[in-house]
Scaffold this active site. Sequence first.
Site, PDB file in Angstrom:
ATOM      1  N   ASP A   9      -6.352  -7.126   3.815  1.00 59.84           N
ATOM      2  CA  ASP A   9      -7.488  -6.500   3.138  1.00 59.84           C
ATOM      3  C   ASP A   9      -8.383  -7.589   2.538  1.00 59.84           C
ATOM      4  O   ASP A   9      -9.596  -7.604   2.730  1.00 59.84           O
ATOM      5  CB  ASP A   9      -6.965  -5.561   2.047  1.00 59.84           C
ATOM      6  CG  ASP A   9      -8.085  -4.829   1.322  1.00 59.84           C
ATOM      7  OD1 ASP A   9      -9.028  -4.383   1.995  1.00 59.84           O
ATOM      8  OD2 ASP A   9      -8.020  -4.732   0.082  1.00 59.84           O
TER       9      ASP A   9
ATOM     10  N   ASP B 176     -12.228  -9.189   4.173  1.00 59.52           N
ATOM     11  CA  ASP B 176     -13.502  -9.172   3.439  1.00 59.52           C
ATOM     12  C   ASP B 176     -14.098 -10.574   3.421  1.00 59.52           C
ATOM     13  O   ASP B 176     -15.308 -10.761   3.572  1.00 59.52           O
ATOM     14  CB  ASP B 176     -13.301  -8.702   1.986  1.00 59.52           C
ATOM     15  CG  ASP B 176     -13.657  -7.233   1.806  1.00 59.52           C
ATOM     16  OD1 ASP B 176     -13.481  -6.463   2.772  1.00 59.52           O
ATOM     17  OD2 ASP B 176     -14.108  -6.852   0.707  1.00 59.52           O
TER      18      ASP B 176
ATOM     19  N   TYR C  26       0.818  -1.210   0.000  1.00 61.72           N
ATOM     20  CA  TYR C  26       0.000   0.000   0.000  1.00 61.72           C
ATOM     21  C   TYR C  26       0.858   1.270   0.000  1.00 61.72           C
ATOM     22  O   TYR C  26       0.408   2.322  -0.450  1.00 61.72           O
ATOM     23  CB  TYR C  26      -0.914   0.042   1.234  1.00 61.72           C
ATOM     24  CG  TYR C  26      -2.249  -0.632   1.042  1.00 61.72           C
ATOM     25  CD1 TYR C  26      -2.327  -1.979   0.710  1.00 61.72           C
ATOM     26  CD2 TYR C  26      -3.432   0.070   1.204  1.00 61.72           C
ATOM     27  CE1 TYR C  26      -3.549  -2.600   0.544  1.00 61.72           C
ATOM     28  CE2 TYR C  26      -4.665  -0.543   1.040  1.00 61.72           C
ATOM     29  CZ  TYR C  26      -4.718  -1.871   0.715  1.00 61.72           C
ATOM     30  OH  TYR C  26      -5.934  -2.477   0.554  1.00 61.72           O
TER      31      TYR C  26
ATOM     32  N   ASP D 251      -2.877 -18.007   0.278  1.00 66.22           N
ATOM     33  CA  ASP D 251      -3.898 -18.650  -0.555  1.00 66.22           C
ATOM     34  C   ASP D 251      -4.574 -19.790   0.206  1.00 66.22           C
ATOM     35  O   ASP D 251      -5.794 -19.956   0.191  1.00 66.22           O
ATOM     36  CB  ASP D 251      -3.311 -19.129  -1.897  1.00 66.22           C
ATOM     37  CG  ASP D 251      -2.054 -19.974  -1.749  1.00 66.22           C
ATOM     38  OD1 ASP D 251      -1.464 -20.019  -0.638  1.00 66.22           O
ATOM     39  OD2 ASP D 251      -1.641 -20.603  -2.747  1.00 66.22           O
TER      40      ASP D 251
ATOM     41  N   LYS E 182       3.217 -15.200   1.969  1.00 61.47           N
ATOM     42  CA  LYS E 182       3.524 -16.083   0.846  1.00 61.47           C
ATOM     43  C   LYS E 182       5.041 -16.283   0.824  1.00 61.47           C
ATOM     44  O   LYS E 182       5.731 -15.861  -0.117  1.00 61.47           O
ATOM     45  CB  LYS E 182       3.030 -15.465  -0.467  1.00 61.47           C
ATOM     46  CG  LYS E 182       1.528 -15.548  -0.680  1.00 61.47           C
ATOM     47  CD  LYS E 182       1.045 -16.896  -1.199  1.00 61.47           C
ATOM     48  CE  LYS E 182       1.441 -17.119  -2.642  1.00 61.47           C
ATOM     49  NZ  LYS E 182       1.032 -18.483  -3.104  1.00 61.47           N
TER      50      LYS E 182
HETATM   51  C1  IPM Z   1     -10.458  -1.408   3.695  1.00 63.61           C
HETATM   52  C2  IPM Z   1     -10.723  -0.768   2.364  1.00 63.61           C
HETATM   53  C3  IPM Z   1      -9.594   0.194   2.051  1.00 63.61           C
HETATM   54  C4  IPM Z   1      -8.317  -0.615   1.924  1.00 63.61           C
HETATM   55  C5  IPM Z   1      -9.818   1.079   0.825  1.00 63.61           C
HETATM   56  C6  IPM Z   1     -11.117   1.855   0.892  1.00 63.61           C
HETATM   57  C7  IPM Z   1      -8.660   2.017   0.583  1.00 63.61           C
HETATM   58  O1  IPM Z   1     -10.886  -1.744   1.394  1.00 63.61           O
HETATM   59  O2  IPM Z   1     -10.333  -0.676   4.694  1.00 63.61           O
HETATM   60  O3  IPM Z   1     -10.396  -2.638   3.753  1.00 63.61           O
HETATM   61  O4  IPM Z   1      -8.018  -1.157   0.856  1.00 63.61           O
HETATM   62  O5  IPM Z   1      -7.600  -0.698   2.923  1.00 63.61           O
HETATM   63 MG    MG Z   2     -10.921  -3.755   2.124  1.00 61.85          MG
END
Ligand code: IPM
Ligand code: MG
Length: 376
Positions: free
Chosen positions: A258, A262, A150, A234, A201
């Site tokens: 990240d 999710d 990032y 993975d 990884k």
């Molecule tokens: C998160 C989001 C952010 C990230 C975006 C909005 C920049 O997806 O907080 O998980 O990628 O960190």
């Molecule tokens: Mg995210």
Amino acid sequence: MAKTGMFKTQAKRILILPGDGIGPEVMSEVRRVVDWLTRKRKIAFEITERPVGGASIDAFGTPLTDDTMALALHSDAVLLGAVGGPKWDNLPFEKKPERGLLRLRKEMELFANLRPAVVFDALAEASTLKLEVVKGLDIMILRELVGGVYFGEPRGITTLPDGTRKGVNTQVYTTPEIERIARVAFDLARKRGKKVCSVEKANVMESGVLWREVVQDVHDREAKDIALSHMYADNCAMQLVRNPRQFDVIVTDNLFGDLLSDCAAMLTGSLGMLPSASLGAADAAGRRKAMYEPVHGSAPDIAGQGLANPLATLLSFGMMLRYSFDMGAEADLIERATAAVLDQGYRSADIMQPGKTKVSTTGMGDAILKALDQIG
Ligand code: IPM
Ligand code: MG
């Protein structure tokens, strides 16, 4: 206004950044809970609110003003809604709403991002996974938040002599960066199930090899009481949907964190349920800079329709009470109120199930306040 001496402690200074899309709607419901705590529990909050992301671009031409950045650095904690939306998608990279969020994380040095994935009993059936796989799930994804790809240099898009273009990002971690996140992982595990799974990884990336070695070193020196395992990212993604309850704390880098968070969010039934805390290093007085935000995004497609679920932001505020203000009892209260409204059958659109009571964003806020009145 409240008289001096009426409140238990000095006012907690919170910077609220509602942001874009559903951010402002979910934040309004949390504000009602903040007011409830002030009224009923005599807790003083000093709230400042500012735009961030697209809202800030519209107002000031930048996703985060220096003034708001300074406020964030000087408040006790920041509560953020969400940023981004199609209106700002075509702006140059440096001007995008997301840059505001990334600047906050970076300049506050919020290296430890806690993303707990908890399946409330009432919602176990709302998961797209089988009930027996997710029931009772309670895991913590700890994501490194200010390093890795990032922020790594070099980065950018350049044009090569032959006219084709090259896009570059750099995955980079140093020993101290890995050590400090590993320590947070072991500390968290100590208060939970005493297990840490470190994810990278190392089979293809040198940064992953170093990550694995350093996490193991910190463990061997400082955390022998914790069971440490290592897993490739993975495989971890696969294991999260195969048998998520094998995990307690997962510690991983910025990008893998990240993705995996999710994935973990969806185990709980909806992205609309997942809170997060982003913490910096403790200062001499033991205080950490901190920002709290739901894991979900700004969901522009449903903004302004009363469809958003305010619970992830509410639970993020609960994490603020616990981690920034040491108010475990009040944090528990918010979690219990959340479980209560779900048990009572109230559902926002994202978690609606047959036979349940569908409520709007505000309706969910009403239910939470009622539950707080009952159990608080
Ligand atoms: C998160 C989001 C952010 C990230 C975006 C909005 C920049 O997806 O907080 O998980 O990628 O960190
Ligand atoms: Mg995210």
